[in-house]
Design a protein around this motif. Structure first.
Motif, PDB file in Angstrom:
ATOM      1  N   GLN A 139       0.829  -1.202   0.000  1.00  0.00           N
ATOM      2  CA  GLN A 139       0.000   0.000   0.000  1.00  0.00           C
ATOM      3  C   GLN A 139       0.866   1.256   0.000  1.00  0.00           C
ATOM      4  O   GLN A 139       0.590   2.222  -0.710  1.00  0.00           O
ATOM      5  N   ARG A 140       1.950   1.249   0.795  1.00  0.00           N
ATOM      6  CA  ARG A 140       2.839   2.407   0.824  1.00  0.00           C
ATOM      7  C   ARG A 140       3.493   2.635  -0.533  1.00  0.00           C
ATOM      8  O   ARG A 140       3.622   3.781  -0.990  1.00  0.00           O
ATOM      9  N   ARG A 141       3.917   1.564  -1.193  1.00  0.00           N
ATOM     10  CA  ARG A 141       4.556   1.712  -2.512  1.00  0.00           C
ATOM     11  C   ARG A 141       3.571   2.283  -3.536  1.00  0.00           C
ATOM     12  O   ARG A 141       3.949   3.087  -4.395  1.00  0.00           O
ATOM     13  N   LYS A 142       2.307   1.880  -3.433  1.00  0.00           N
ATOM     14  CA  LYS A 142       1.297   2.417  -4.355  1.00  0.00           C
ATOM     15  C   LYS A 142       1.133   3.922  -4.161  1.00  0.00           C
ATOM     16  O   LYS A 142       1.012   4.677  -5.132  1.00  0.00           O
ATOM     17  N   VAL A 143       1.123   4.355  -2.899  1.00  0.00           N
ATOM     18  CA  VAL A 143       0.995   5.782  -2.612  1.00  0.00           C
ATOM     19  C   VAL A 143       2.197   6.540  -3.154  1.00  0.00           C
ATOM     20  O   VAL A 143       2.059   7.599  -3.784  1.00  0.00           O
ATOM     21  N   GLU A 144       3.391   6.005  -2.941  1.00  0.00           N
ATOM     22  CA  GLU A 144       4.605   6.668  -3.426  1.00  0.00           C
ATOM     23  C   GLU A 144       4.617   6.758  -4.947  1.00  0.00           C
ATOM     24  O   GLU A 144       5.009   7.791  -5.520  1.00  0.00           O
ATOM     25  N   ALA A 145       4.177   5.687  -5.614  1.00  0.00           N
ATOM     26  CA  ALA A 145       4.135   5.707  -7.077  1.00  0.00           C
ATOM     27  C   ALA A 145       3.117   6.726  -7.578  1.00  0.00           C
ATOM     28  O   ALA A 145       3.364   7.435  -8.560  1.00  0.00           O
ATOM     29  N   ALA A 146       1.973   6.798  -6.900  1.00  0.00           N
ATOM     30  CA  ALA A 146       0.951   7.771  -7.301  1.00  0.00           C
ATOM     31  C   ALA A 146       1.443   9.198  -7.093  1.00  0.00           C
ATOM     32  O   ALA A 146       1.160  10.096  -7.898  1.00  0.00           O
ATOM     33  N   MET A 147       2.208   9.419  -6.030  1.00  0.00           N
ATOM     34  CA  MET A 147       2.783  10.750  -5.809  1.00  0.00           C
ATOM     35  C   MET A 147       3.775  11.094  -6.910  1.00  0.00           C
ATOM     36  O   MET A 147       3.768  12.200  -7.459  1.00  0.00           O
ATOM     37  N   ALA A 148       4.652  10.148  -7.205  1.00  0.00           N
ATOM     38  CA  ALA A 148       5.666  10.391  -8.232  1.00  0.00           C
ATOM     39  C   ALA A 148       5.023  10.679  -9.586  1.00  0.00           C
ATOM     40  O   ALA A 148       5.553  11.470 -10.375  1.00  0.00           O
ATOM     41  N   ALA A 149       3.872  10.054  -9.851  1.00  0.00           N
ATOM     42  CA  ALA A 149       3.187  10.246 -11.131  1.00  0.00           C
ATOM     43  C   ALA A 149       2.280  11.476 -11.124  1.00  0.00           C
ATOM     44  O   ALA A 149       1.664  11.801 -12.147  1.00  0.00           O
ATOM     45  N   GLY A 150       2.154  12.147  -9.976  1.00  0.00           N
ATOM     46  CA  GLY A 150       1.316  13.347  -9.903  1.00  0.00           C
ATOM     47  C   GLY A 150      -0.167  13.054  -9.909  1.00  0.00           C
ATOM     48  O   GLY A 150      -0.966  13.918 -10.270  1.00  0.00           O
ATOM     49  N   ARG A 151      -0.563  11.860  -9.453  1.00  0.00           N
ATOM     50  CA  ARG A 151      -1.980  11.477  -9.491  1.00  0.00           C
ATOM     51  C   ARG A 151      -2.724  11.825  -8.206  1.00  0.00           C
ATOM     52  O   ARG A 151      -3.922  11.574  -8.103  1.00  0.00           O
ATOM     53  N   LEU A 152      -2.028  12.361  -7.203  1.00  0.00           N
ATOM     54  CA  LEU A 152      -2.653  12.672  -5.927  1.00  0.00           C
ATOM     55  C   LEU A 152      -2.710  14.174  -5.700  1.00  0.00           C
ATOM     56  O   LEU A 152      -1.887  14.927  -6.199  1.00  0.00           O
ATOM     57  N   ARG A 153      -3.685  14.593  -4.915  1.00  0.00           N
ATOM     58  CA  ARG A 153      -3.754  15.998  -4.498  1.00  0.00           C
ATOM     59  C   ARG A 153      -3.186  16.184  -3.103  1.00  0.00           C
ATOM     60  O   ARG A 153      -2.745  17.287  -2.759  1.00  0.00           O
ATOM     61  N   ALA A 154      -3.202  15.121  -2.293  1.00  0.00           N
ATOM     62  CA  ALA A 154      -2.676  15.248  -0.933  1.00  0.00           C
ATOM     63  C   ALA A 154      -2.344  13.874  -0.375  1.00  0.00           C
ATOM     64  O   ALA A 154      -2.953  12.871  -0.743  1.00  0.00           O
ATOM     65  N   VAL A 155      -1.362  13.862   0.530  1.00  0.00           N
ATOM     66  CA  VAL A 155      -0.996  12.657   1.263  1.00  0.00           C
ATOM     67  C   VAL A 155      -0.865  13.029   2.734  1.00  0.00           C
ATOM     68  O   VAL A 155      -0.159  13.981   3.077  1.00  0.00           O
ATOM     69  N   VAL A 156      -1.563  12.305   3.604  1.00  0.00           N
ATOM     70  CA  VAL A 156      -1.413  12.471   5.045  1.00  0.00           C
ATOM     71  C   VAL A 156      -0.322  11.490   5.476  1.00  0.00           C
ATOM     72  O   VAL A 156      -0.436  10.284   5.228  1.00  0.00           O
ATOM     73  N   ALA A 157       0.735  12.003   6.114  1.00  0.00           N
ATOM     74  CA  ALA A 157       1.888  11.156   6.397  1.00  0.00           C
ATOM     75  C   ALA A 157       2.489  11.462   7.759  1.00  0.00           C
ATOM     76  O   ALA A 157       2.354  12.563   8.293  1.00  0.00           O
ATOM     77  N   THR A 158       3.176  10.470   8.306  1.00  0.00           N
ATOM     78  CA  THR A 158       4.003  10.666   9.487  1.00  0.00           C
ATOM     79  C   THR A 158       5.430  10.915   9.005  1.00  0.00           C
ATOM     80  O   THR A 158       5.652  11.313   7.866  1.00  0.00           O
ATOM     81  N   SER A 159       6.407  10.643   9.850  1.00  0.00           N
ATOM     82  CA  SER A 159       7.801  10.888   9.475  1.00  0.00           C
ATOM     83  C   SER A 159       8.287   9.950   8.380  1.00  0.00           C
ATOM     84  O   SER A 159       9.422  10.077   7.923  1.00  0.00           O
ATOM     85  N   THR A 160       7.451   9.006   7.930  1.00  0.00           N
ATOM     86  CA  THR A 160       7.848   8.107   6.846  1.00  0.00           C
ATOM     87  C   THR A 160       8.140   8.871   5.559  1.00  0.00           C
ATOM     88  O   THR A 160       8.828   8.353   4.681  1.00  0.00           O
TER      89      THR A 160
END
Length: 851
Positions: A315-336
């Motif tokens: 799940q984390r890798r999917k979020v990172e890939a979506a961020m890299a591709a510019g498909r997200l508007r926001a990510v709620v994250a901790t120090s990760t």
């Protein structure tokens, strides 16, 4: 031998006329309109001279490319002798995600220049087959983590694997040094220094308060008189000044709490107004809560994701890939997501809650506009009134470029024990030679030979009280002065348990595949996919049918089987929010000092939100505002209790320790303490006795109450009767390998580990009180869970500077502290319940004066 490219000069053939950037590199830079930056040029020159170097550069300065250029140039322009497997460059990252991201970005120049260089990653997510192949046929570049490096060094063939190593690149070095992970890394670097003594080390770091701490970490310490050797330093300044502001919401600002629910609509509006935002919080619980609240109001169906360490890796890798591709508007994250992953589309960082340190805030701000010439934009969202002061102090510090992280530390003995076991797993070792190697690592440069021998004896036998048990006999003499593993299976057990990150007992969360049978029956729990992990203590409080938020969705608790929690998807307007241990950062001493200064200067209140400025003005009228060099102690009755509140601004850990010690002293003074509550800013103790009267009569002397001698017998007595030392010992025992979390084919539950550790702790305290692990546990407690050093500094600082104010009722400044969750009962002469007055009554009393 490596093949030499046609026409390429030899590395050993002199550098007089050789350009720093060979033709393919110069052409590639020119095609992008780039020129070699000064720090990139400097690193190339340092590498050519074979000098270990620390590069300090701001976000967007091309720091990572600078770290890799020397390796790429050397690999593609010279002939290098080959003695082993051929691994040339080892890149070490604090995060798996960062290693993967760097590999992806590094492949671009390699492919575009058509360089004959192989690049691979090695993390916990890498397949077993690939990891085995990498030991015998490694790539030119291996990008990995400290834990994987420790694993690689534990094999007998590690000398062959690393024999050709020329470069070690340590990215985000400031995030590793100063922790037990840093201790483990330092020991492994010392081992590499023996295997590949010609390899140089390149450290990449954001700005730090004291660069010499990192420079010493990079350089081998070889002087028996403990002279400090430093690596070379390259510093890049400049970069656009960040745009940082505090949220000004029309909604009422809470007196206490950490949810920031009042600002959710403001946060959502900020997300809508930007391309991509990262929303940083300090704990996983806050991440789940904020993500859930945002989706409640996400009428525009914006793609918003969640990222924290308890979510499944896939799940984390999917979020990172979506961020890299510019498909997200926001990510709620901790120090990760704190560290330098290059998300080019991020144009806003929102820090929800107080950042707790200027360095952490600067690091997070740098995730926006990951370019040197563009200002990073950040929005700070305080959760309560005290956090407004902290956020303002952090903003001022960030704009001034002030750093506040202290990185120097003494290497932990439990980590050393783990490392000794890892060395033995690779083959027999000579203690004399190993001691010399270990003391070349900066955190262990001052390790005495007697302490080293005690650690080796512990690894070999378990120590005096445990040596009669065969299970603790892990090393045997070989007859020639060396030590070896007592049994080959111990190497496998070591590799299954390597690392210093000891999470609290966690259970896997798995979706129910199909449901049969009555609720709670084992036949009903058929496994689906794993969503992540959850705290065992939180699950213990659930009943079948309860709903809670996990991974941003509402799930229903279906049952528990061994180490797995089974859930199904559900809907509920009021699900529970999982609690997670750890993750609460302490308030830095620098920010605490800035907050005290701001508090004492009414002129600075004009820059604060109106409700906060009014709050401080009411405090000034009803009580006093302390000066920066004094501590305010208020005493007042409230309800049927009497309170003593201290505004010390020394962080939650120090305040909790102070609370425990103060209540012991108040018990002896017959003040009948009932309980206390602490947050980052202060401490409140409530009693059955009238404290103001006791102080006025001279029965209770505040100077004596806060004397630093409380850190002697009082502290020892409290620790002897508390569970805190048992918890600390448990973590040390796991890191040192005395208790193994994982065995082939099975994994211990948190309860099993706790039971084993507590039994051993009691045995050692009774029969071997000077055991090396008890010493390690005390050191951990003193620096971490108790923050004794900081508390001692505070007690020394306030000598003769205690300002007492006797009040008729609660003060405005006391309200947030009294409303704080996590109240600690005191079990003494008075065993009554904790203060249960309604929050509304406290607030009404505090603001009544304003009317």
């Amino acid at each position: 031998m490596r093949r030499k490219r046609p026409g390429a000069p030899s590395v050993s053939g002199g550098h007089g006329a050789e350009p720093l950037l060979p033709e393919p590199f110069a052409r590639w830079f020119a095609s992008r309109g780039w020129t070699l930056r000064e720090h990139q040029r400097a690193l190339l020159e340092k590498a050519r001279e074979r000098r270990s170097t620390l590069l300090i550069a701001p976000t967007g300065a091309g720091k990572t490319l600078a770290g890799f250029l020397p390796s790429l140039v050397e690999l593609t322009t010279g002939v290098l002798p080959r003695r082993g497997a051929g691994l040339h460059t080892l890149y070490i990252s604090p995060l798996k995600a960062l290693a993967v991201d760097v590999a992806r970005n590094l492949l671009t120049p390699v492919e575009e220049m058509q360089l004959p260089v192989r690049i691979e990653t090695r993390t916990g997510d890498t397949s077993v087959g690939k990891r085995q192949r990498q030991r015998f046929r490694p790539p030119d570049f291996l990008l990995t983590t400290p834990e994987q490096l420790a694993l690689l060094l534990s094999y007998a063939d590690s000398a062959y694997l690393f024999a050709d190593l020329r470069m070690i690149v340590l990215d985000e070095l400031h995030a590793l040094v100063g922790s037990k992970r840093g201790d483990l890394l330092a020991l492994d670097l010392a081992r590499l220094g023996t295997i590949a003594p010609d390899a140089i080390r390149i450290g990449l770091s954001a700005t730090v308060a004291r660069p010499s701490e990192l420079r010493a970490f990079l350089q081998r310490q070889t002087d028996p008189q403990h002279a400090i050797y430093l690596a070379d330093l390259v510093v890049t300044s400049g970069g656009a000044k960040p745009d940082v502001r505090l949220l000004e919401s029309e909604n009422p600002l809470p007196w206490a709490g950490h949810t920031a629910r009042y600002a959710v609509h403001d946060i959502y509006a900020a997300i809508k107004a930007h391309r991509m935002s990262i929303l940083f919080v300090n704990t996983r619980m806050q991440a789940e809560l904020l993500f859930h609240e945002l989706w409640r109001i996400n009428d525009d169906n914006l793609p918003i994701a969640l990222h924290h360490g308890s979510l499944d890796a896939t799940q984390r890798r999917k979020v990172e890939a979506a961020m890299a591709a510019g498909r997200l508007r926001a990510v709620v994250a901790t120090s990760t997501l704190d560290l330098g992953i290059d998300w080019g589309d991020v144009d806003l960082v929102i820090n929800v809650g107080a950042p707790k340190g200027a360095s952490r805030l600067i690091q997070r701000i740098g995730r926006a506009n990951h370019r040197l010439d563009e200002p990073s934009k950040a929005l700070l969202v305080p959760s309560n009134r005290f956090e407004v002061l902290e956020c303002q102090a952090a903003r001022d510090a960030a704009l001034a470029g002030v750093q506040d992280v202290v990185l120097t530390r003494t290497g932990a003995l439990d980590v050393l024990a783990q490392h000794v076991m890892g060395v033995a797993a690779a083959g027999p070792f000579n203690p004399e030679e190993l001691y010399s190697e270990i003391t070349s690592a900066q955190p262990y440069a001052h390790l005495s030979r007697s302490d080293f021998d005690r650690v080796v004896d512990f690894v070999a036998t378990g120590g005096y009280a445990l040596r009669t048990y065969e299970r603790y006999a892990r090393l045997k003499p070989t007859g020639d002065g060396r030590l070896r593993l007592a049994h080959p299976r111990l190497a496998q057990q070591y590799r299954m348990n390597v690392g210093t990150i000891i999470d609290a007992p966690m259970l896997r969360v798995r979706l129910v595949g199909r449901k049969r049978g009555p609720p709670g029956h084992p036949s009903r729990l058929m496994g689906g996919r794993v969503l992540g992990e959850i705290d065992e203590m939180f699950v213990a409080e659930l009943s079948i049918g309860d709903t809670f938020v996990f991974g941003g969705e509402v799930v229903r608790f279906e049952g528990l089987r061994e180490t797995e929690v089974f859930v199904s998807r559900a809907t509920d307007d009021e699900p529970k929010i999982p609690s997670y241990p750890g993750g609460k950062f302490p308030l830095s001493t620098h920010l605490a000092s800035r907050v005290r200064t701001m508090l004492a200067d009414p002129k600075s209140w004009a820059s604060l939100p109106e409700p906060v400025a009014e709050w401080l003005e009411i405090q000034q009228r009803r009580s006093v505002i302390p000066s920066p060099d004094e501590v305010l102690v208020e005493t007042f009755p409230h309800g049927k209790r009497h309170h003593l509140v201290i505004y010390s601004f020394e962080g939650r850990l120090a305040h909790q320790t102070l609370g425990m010690l103060l209540t012991r002293r108040l018990e002896r003074a017959r003040a009948r303490p009932l309980g206390f509550v602490a947050n980052d800013y202060g401490l409140a103790v409530w009693t059955a006795a009238d404290l103001s009267a006791l102080i006025a009569q001279g029965t209770l002397n505040l100077a004596n109450l806060f004397d630093e001698d409380m850190l002697g017998d009082d502290l020892e007595a409290w620790l002897a009767e508390s569970n805190l030392m048992k918890r600390t010992f448990r973590m040390c025992a796991v890191i040192a390998g005395l208790i193994e979390r994982r065995h082939p084919g099975r994994e211990k539950t948190g309860r099993q580990i706790t039971f084993s550790a507590d039994l051993i702790y009691d045995v050692l305290r009774r029969h071997d009180p000077n055991h090396i692990l008890l010493e390690a546990a005390w050191a951990d407690a003193a620096t971490g869970l108790l923050d004794v050093a900081r508390l001692g500094d505070f007690l020394r600082r306030i000598k003769g500077r205690i300002r007492h104010q006797s009040l008729s009722s609660v003060s405005p400044l006391a309200v947030p502290i009294l409303l704080e969750i996590g109240r600690e009962p005191v079990h003494g002469a008075a065993r009554e319940g904790l203060l249960r007055d309604a929050a509304e009554a406290l607030i009404a009393e505090a603001v009544g004066e304003e009317g």
